[in-house]
Scaffold this active site. Structure first.
Site, PDB file in Angstrom:
ATOM      1  CB  THR A 180      -0.861   0.226   1.285  1.00 41.39           C
ATOM      2  OG1 THR A 180      -0.216  -0.113   2.406  1.00 41.39           O
ATOM      3  CG2 THR A 180      -1.939  -1.169   1.074  1.00 41.39           C
TER       4      THR A 180
ATOM      5  CG  ASP B   9       6.184  -7.817  13.257  1.00 38.92           C
ATOM      6  OD1 ASP B   9       6.220  -7.108  14.578  1.00 38.92           O
ATOM      7  OD2 ASP B   9       6.679  -7.758  12.149  1.00 38.92           O
TER       8      ASP B   9
ATOM      9  CD  GLU C 218       5.128  -2.424  16.135  1.00 42.19           C
ATOM     10  OE1 GLU C 218       4.402  -2.339  15.145  1.00 42.19           O
ATOM     11  OE2 GLU C 218       6.011  -3.176  16.158  1.00 42.19           O
TER      12      GLU C 218
ATOM     13  CB  SER D 173      13.875  -0.674  14.745  1.00 43.83           C
ATOM     14  OG  SER D 173      12.431  -0.415  14.792  1.00 43.83           O
TER      15      SER D 173
ATOM     16  CB  THR E  35      12.578  -4.265   6.681  1.00 40.88           C
ATOM     17  OG1 THR E  35      11.606  -3.477   7.358  1.00 40.88           O
ATOM     18  CG2 THR E  35      13.310  -4.100   5.354  1.00 40.88           C
ATOM     19  N   GLY E  36      10.117  -5.794   8.064  1.00 42.32           N
ATOM     20  CA  GLY E  36       9.812  -6.581   9.543  1.00 42.32           C
ATOM     21  C   GLY E  36       9.304  -7.856   9.304  1.00 42.32           C
ATOM     22  CG  ASP E  37       6.114  -8.602   6.680  1.00 43.08           C
ATOM     23  OD1 ASP E  37       5.752  -8.399   7.750  1.00 43.08           O
ATOM     24  OD2 ASP E  37       5.957  -7.812   5.680  1.00 43.08           O
TER      25      ASP E  37
END
Length: 312
Positions: free
Chosen positions: A47, A113, A153, A187, A233-235
């Site tokens: 997206t 995540d 988070e 991060s 990148t997180g995935d």
């Protein structure tokens, strides 16, 4: 021969590019895992592009797919992996499925995540509906074994702000107390000892020994900042962390070094290629910044360790 290790990955799918299941499946397969994917959405692309089209899977449809697996008695998994979700009922259904799978296999490891938001210029904001936070905090995290929040988070989940490394370690302890035995803050905006060009990630692994005593291993990883906005990148990080913690179950240091090093190889290759495509002096666009996944196969499979972790 290694016993088969099977992952159920419930994430988004894109036709073009690498986010969600597209970012997680290839690395896991390359590292020897069987990956069964449920696509929580099917979009043309991520997206961040100017345009995107596609379909969203609802919780009833997720349940229906799971029922099909169950009827055929092929619902035994070693791992469950989940990422970005926008819908509370979908997330609640994921929790139901994880709990049922843990009854089937008490050794099942759930890697979550908890994608909710991030910080820009020091200000945190959520990019999922706010009503997902209580579901993550009260339902998802308690059944998770490994969680990979970013700093924002982790702060949301614990209700506590992180200003120093000491704060971060205490927040990770609070997260352990909620359930997961492995917590990686992927991060942060903490000051890196190596300087401003480095990004700090922190990891904590808490093991309860047979006699009930606990041992906690804590690490800090400083990796070079890459000047670009990547998606997926997180995935990729969560998938590789799943793989490397499986291969090094009691060594979070090595697992994180391999994960972050592989990550660096992929990002460096991606930025180099994107700059060439964009041409001198032009900023690469979303399509040019898609992760160079296939080209990085060897680095994913056997990463040269270019980022070292410090044991705290």
């Amino acid at each position: 021969m290694e016993p088969e290790c099977r992952v159920l990955s419930i994430q988004s799918h894109v036709v073009r590019g690498y986010v969600g299941n597209k970012a997680a499946t290839f690395p896991l397969q390359v590292l020897g895992f069987e990956v069964d994917t449920v696509n929580s959405v099917q979009f043309s692309n991520h997206t961040g592009y100017a345009h995107w089209k596609g379909q969203v899977l609802n919780s009833d449809e997720l349940h229906e797919l799971y029922e099909g697996l169950k009827l055929n008695k092929v619902n035994r998994y070693d791992y469950v992996l989940t990422g970005y979700t926008r819908d509370t009922s979908f997330l609640a259904m994921v929790v139901d499925i994880v709990q049922e799978l843990k009854q089937q296999n008490s050794d099942l490891v759930y890697v979550c995540d908890p994608v909710m938001g991030d910080k820009w210029n020091g200000e945190g904001s959520m990019y999922v509906p706010k009503d997902l936070l209580p579901v993550y905090r009260d339902k998802v995290v308690p059944v998770a074994d490994i969680i990979t929040p970013n700093q924002f988070e982790a702060e949301l989940l614990t209700g506590r702000k992180i200003y120093t490394e000491k704060d971060a370690l205490e927040v990770m302890d609070m997260l352990h107390a909620m359930g997961p035995e492995t917590v990686v803050i992927t991060s942060s905006d903490l000051q890196a000892p190596l300087g401003n060009d480095y990004l700090i990630a922190l990891g904590s692994h808490r093991k309860t020994k047979a006699d009930g005593s606990r041992i906690t291993q804590r690490i800090r990883v400083e990796s070079p900042k890459v000047d670009a906005v990547f998606v997926g990148t997180g995935d990729l990080f969560a998938a590789m962390l799943l793989a490397w913690t499986h291969k090094h179950p009691n060594n979070l240091k090595v697992a994180c070094e391999k994960t972050v090093s592989a990550m660096q190889h992929v990002l460096q290759r991606t930025i180099k290629s994107a700059k060439v495509q964009a041409g001198e002096g032009n900023k690469p666009n979303s399509a040019q910044l898609e992760l160079r996944m296939v080209q990085s196969k060897k680095d994913i499979e056997n990463p040269e360790i270019i980022v070292k972790a410090t044991v705290l």
